[in-house]
Write a protein that holds these residues in place. Sequence first.
Motif, PDB file in Angstrom:
ATOM      1  N   PRO A  88       0.829  -1.216   0.000  1.00 53.01           N
ATOM      2  CA  PRO A  88       0.000   0.000   0.000  1.00 53.01           C
ATOM      3  C   PRO A  88       0.861   1.262   0.000  1.00 53.01           C
ATOM      4  CG  PRO A  88       0.111  -0.923   2.199  1.00 53.01           C
ATOM      5  CD  PRO A  88       0.774  -1.921   1.297  1.00 53.01           C
ATOM      6  N   LYS A  89       0.259   2.368  -0.422  1.00 55.56           N
ATOM      7  CA  LYS A  89       0.991   3.638  -0.429  1.00 55.56           C
ATOM      8  C   LYS A  89       1.129   4.203   0.977  1.00 55.56           C
ATOM      9  CE  LYS A  89      -3.170   6.391  -1.478  1.00 55.56           C
ATOM     10  NZ  LYS A  89      -3.773   7.353  -2.430  1.00 55.56           N
ATOM     11  N   HIS A  90       0.210   3.823   1.870  1.00 55.74           N
ATOM     12  CA  HIS A  90       0.331   4.194   3.272  1.00 55.74           C
ATOM     13  C   HIS A  90      -0.482   3.206   4.107  1.00 55.74           C
ATOM     14  CE1 HIS A  90      -3.065   7.084   1.978  1.00 55.74           C
ATOM     15  NE2 HIS A  90      -3.627   5.998   2.451  1.00 55.74           N
ATOM     16  N   ILE A  91      -0.177   3.179   5.402  1.00 54.74           N
ATOM     17  CA  ILE A  91      -0.937   2.342   6.323  1.00 54.74           C
ATOM     18  C   ILE A  91      -1.416   3.218   7.474  1.00 54.74           C
ATOM     19  CG2 ILE A  91       0.214   0.169   5.771  1.00 54.74           C
ATOM     20  CD1 ILE A  91       1.979   0.552   8.162  1.00 54.74           C
ATOM     21  N   PHE A  92      -2.460   2.747   8.151  1.00 53.09           N
ATOM     22  CA  PHE A  92      -3.074   3.529   9.216  1.00 53.09           C
ATOM     23  C   PHE A  92      -2.739   2.911  10.573  1.00 53.09           C
ATOM     24  CE2 PHE A  92      -5.508   4.114   5.374  1.00 53.09           C
ATOM     25  CZ  PHE A  92      -5.668   5.492   5.322  1.00 53.09           C
ATOM     26  N   HIS A  93      -2.376   3.782  11.489  1.00 55.15           N
ATOM     27  CA  HIS A  93      -1.984   3.326  12.817  1.00 55.15           C
ATOM     28  C   HIS A  93      -2.833   4.042  13.866  1.00 55.15           C
ATOM     29  CE1 HIS A  93       0.336   1.979  16.183  1.00 55.15           C
ATOM     30  NE2 HIS A  93       0.745   3.198  16.505  1.00 55.15           N
ATOM     31  N   ILE A 129       6.785   1.759   5.277  1.00 52.48           N
ATOM     32  CA  ILE A 129       5.647   2.330   4.556  1.00 52.48           C
ATOM     33  C   ILE A 129       5.140   3.546   5.329  1.00 52.48           C
ATOM     34  CG2 ILE A 129       3.341   1.863   3.646  1.00 52.48           C
ATOM     35  CD1 ILE A 129       4.054  -1.112   3.648  1.00 52.48           C
ATOM     36  N   PRO A 130       4.857   4.676   4.642  1.00 52.70           N
ATOM     37  CA  PRO A 130       4.352   5.871   5.337  1.00 52.70           C
ATOM     38  C   PRO A 130       3.108   5.560   6.164  1.00 52.70           C
ATOM     39  CG  PRO A 130       4.902   6.395   3.066  1.00 52.70           C
ATOM     40  CD  PRO A 130       5.017   4.907   3.191  1.00 52.70           C
ATOM     41  N   GLN A 131       3.045   6.136   7.358  1.00 53.18           N
ATOM     42  CA  GLN A 131       1.925   5.887   8.254  1.00 53.18           C
ATOM     43  C   GLN A 131       1.068   7.129   8.443  1.00 53.18           C
ATOM     44  OE1 GLN A 131       3.076   4.228  12.009  1.00 53.18           O
ATOM     45  NE2 GLN A 131       4.493   2.747  11.102  1.00 53.18           N
ATOM     46  N   VAL A 132      -0.213   6.880   8.555  1.00 49.46           N
ATOM     47  CA  VAL A 132      -1.167   7.909   8.959  1.00 49.46           C
ATOM     48  C   VAL A 132      -1.625   7.513  10.361  1.00 49.46           C
ATOM     49  CG1 VAL A 132      -3.359   9.027   8.486  1.00 49.46           C
ATOM     50  CG2 VAL A 132      -1.906   8.289   6.585  1.00 49.46           C
ATOM     51  N   THR A 133      -1.319   8.359  11.355  1.00 54.49           N
ATOM     52  CA  THR A 133      -1.546   7.987  12.753  1.00 54.49           C
ATOM     53  C   THR A 133      -2.719   8.754  13.359  1.00 54.49           C
ATOM     54  OG1 THR A 133       0.790   7.466  13.046  1.00 54.49           O
ATOM     55  CG2 THR A 133      -0.491   7.852  15.041  1.00 54.49           C
ATOM     56  N   HIS A 159      -5.227  -0.411   4.899  1.00 51.31           N
ATOM     57  CA  HIS A 159      -4.325  -1.271   5.659  1.00 51.31           C
ATOM     58  C   HIS A 159      -4.104  -0.670   7.045  1.00 51.31           C
ATOM     59  CE1 HIS A 159      -3.401  -2.750   1.623  1.00 51.31           C
ATOM     60  NE2 HIS A 159      -2.772  -3.775   2.170  1.00 51.31           N
ATOM     61  N   LEU A 160      -4.322  -1.439   8.090  1.00 49.23           N
ATOM     62  CA  LEU A 160      -4.053  -0.994   9.455  1.00 49.23           C
ATOM     63  C   LEU A 160      -2.827  -1.734   9.993  1.00 49.23           C
ATOM     64  CD1 LEU A 160      -7.103  -0.163   9.104  1.00 49.23           C
ATOM     65  CD2 LEU A 160      -7.252  -0.360  11.587  1.00 49.23           C
ATOM     66  N   THR A 161      -2.062  -1.028  10.814  1.00 52.06           N
ATOM     67  CA  THR A 161      -0.883  -1.681  11.389  1.00 52.06           C
ATOM     68  C   THR A 161      -1.284  -2.807  12.319  1.00 52.06           C
ATOM     69  OG1 THR A 161      -0.884  -0.077  13.206  1.00 52.06           O
ATOM     70  CG2 THR A 161       0.499   0.426  11.300  1.00 52.06           C
ATOM     71  N   SER A 162      -2.283  -2.585  13.117  1.00 53.30           N
ATOM     72  CA  SER A 162      -2.744  -3.572  14.091  1.00 53.30           C
ATOM     73  C   SER A 162      -4.142  -3.178  14.519  1.00 53.30           C
ATOM     74  CB  SER A 162      -1.819  -3.604  15.310  1.00 53.30           C
ATOM     75  OG  SER A 162      -2.351  -4.441  16.331  1.00 53.30           O
TER      76      SER A 162
END
Length: 675
Positions: free
Chosen positions: A423-428, A443-447, A476-479
Amino acid sequence: MSPSYSLSRLRLPYLLAASATIVLSFIYLASPSTNCLTVSETNLTTFTSLQSTPSVPLAGTDFRKQVDPALSASLTPKLKDVASPAGNVMLAFATGNYLAVTRNFVHYVRTAGITNFLLVAMDQAAVDYAKEEGIPYYAYIDEEVAKLGGSDSYHSDGFRRVVNRRCKIISTSLRAGFHILQSDLDVVWLKNPFPFFFNGNYDYEIQSDGRTGFSEHDPAAPFREFVNSGIFYARGIPKMADFYDLLIDKVSKNPDRREQHLLNTIVEENLLGVRYRILNPLLYPNGFQYFSRDISNRAGVQPFCIHNNWVDGKHTKEYRFRELGMWTQDPPEYFDKEKTKYLVYYEPSVAHNGWNDVRGSLRSALALAKILDRTLILPKFYSHHGKDVVVTLDYFIDYDAFSAAFPNFREHSFLERMFPVPPKHIFHIDIGPSSLGPIPTEIPQVTFKAAGGFRGATDEEIKRWFAPYQDETILHLTSTFRRFHKFVDPAEDKAFGELLLKGLAPAPNIHNTASFVIKKLKEVAELKTGKPGYNCAHIRRGDFPSVHKGEKTVAEVAELLAEMMPTDEVIYIASDESGSYEFRKTFRERFPQAHFWDEYNRPWFEHLVDPELGESMRLGAIEQQVCKWGQKFVGNTRSSFTSHICYLRVSLGKTGDYVCRDIYGRSWPSDWAYY
């Protein structure tokens, strides 16, 4: 399934059995003794013969059926049309309610290059399908089979009707001199077995139905071999035709017993003097050996086939085939990426793959998918803590209940097939130091930061955070571990909780085993105290003494428990150290009526402890169900294992101290959500 588990961890007989079987498949052994033993017939963990020992020939019985001239006259030409020069024929039996599985089966038969195949169509729908696909078939239509619903479940009358008529076809084929490889439809054939096996040394070669190798200990079939009627090769000789006539006779006289159990009885007695062997489970694994133990992949061996049994119901079978990428019957819209939006998350690392953490992550993910109106892509599931052995969801969860409660999901392998590009970014979702990794850093994260901290986020927070990303096909989520707390609306939160309780019901194997232990505990309590009630405790050890301050010694914990529980009542103690004699001895000194898993373990539960992998996490899930029904319960508030027991006890309506008391006298947060 995962092939990544270290090959060196497997015991030598696994590899010897596989390699010797492959080598010996090219050697024709002239007139082998029934007492000889090749490596290919050894148990996976013990070297014991699994060949036939003929008994006194059967005499003075009337089980042999008269040949049906009409059946023989119509069937024999069909067999001749497809038989190989050696007289080999693969038979499979189809009914209309199983057509999707039949189509999948035929696809892999053709892919494997098996051309000497005949489909026995047992209703008009199966005949129509065979004609449509140009499949060689024999019409053996039975209106009673159609009325009863065919062969969806082995418990059904339709299934019994199918297997009885199947035996008649097999007996007739064998008496006509054809060598029959019979295969159930819930089998994927990866290679053509005829060039390598079935060379005439045996009258009968049949698949093991044992969960741990060649043999099985089961109350319904307590003898040494435990075979599966779904895959076998029988030589076209009168003795084998008599064998199936005998089976027909036993089935008709024992309506309350399964055909497979009766088959096992005949094999064990072997009054006909049949020369048989059990097929190597590495090369012909049954559904438990492949999906629950992953034995072929762990040994680095590609099997000839995969039998998707040891599970009831066609929908669970379809799901398991999907996870393997071996299900060919989904419509194009199943793979839609235009209208359907997806949600996926990184499952906990192997080091943190405990079932309680994985289940907690799944709970949050299901909530997120519901809130965001997205289709959830399942994570990987693991059978053993800290081991990279992947299993399917139904290993722990009742699949039919799950799919009814949460129909909008896809199998984990869907992600690899449909979204192979990172993915281009993942969500945390940041909930503080209680986060459970892994968190990809490349991978760049959006927090987003949850206001509730370690409790997780509410539905209102989640909607607000993800609103700008609603058009993205996949998130996509980190966890998701502890990322969801609750729905703000109490009614909606309650409804979701009820849905979870139904949808995450334990798998039948877990439920049934727990029910057995509960029954025995109640019997013991009734005998000792005159009342059927028992108490429970969860004593968490493992790494807790080293990572949590204040954890006491086993002896000290036993004293603490004695201050909280009556010492003269029956108590079941679940613990990751209950296998230790010293641990059990310490608690029995304070609780004479203390009980542990070892007392309730039975030979037919031995699959719960793998000789290479250790204790299955199913065992913990069983103990949680046992503790659910205890009168009183003491646990450890820092343990997710204890938390789930509390969740189960709350579902029974228990409140206050009857839900759980902490062994150290600590309290749960006032707004804590058990799961």
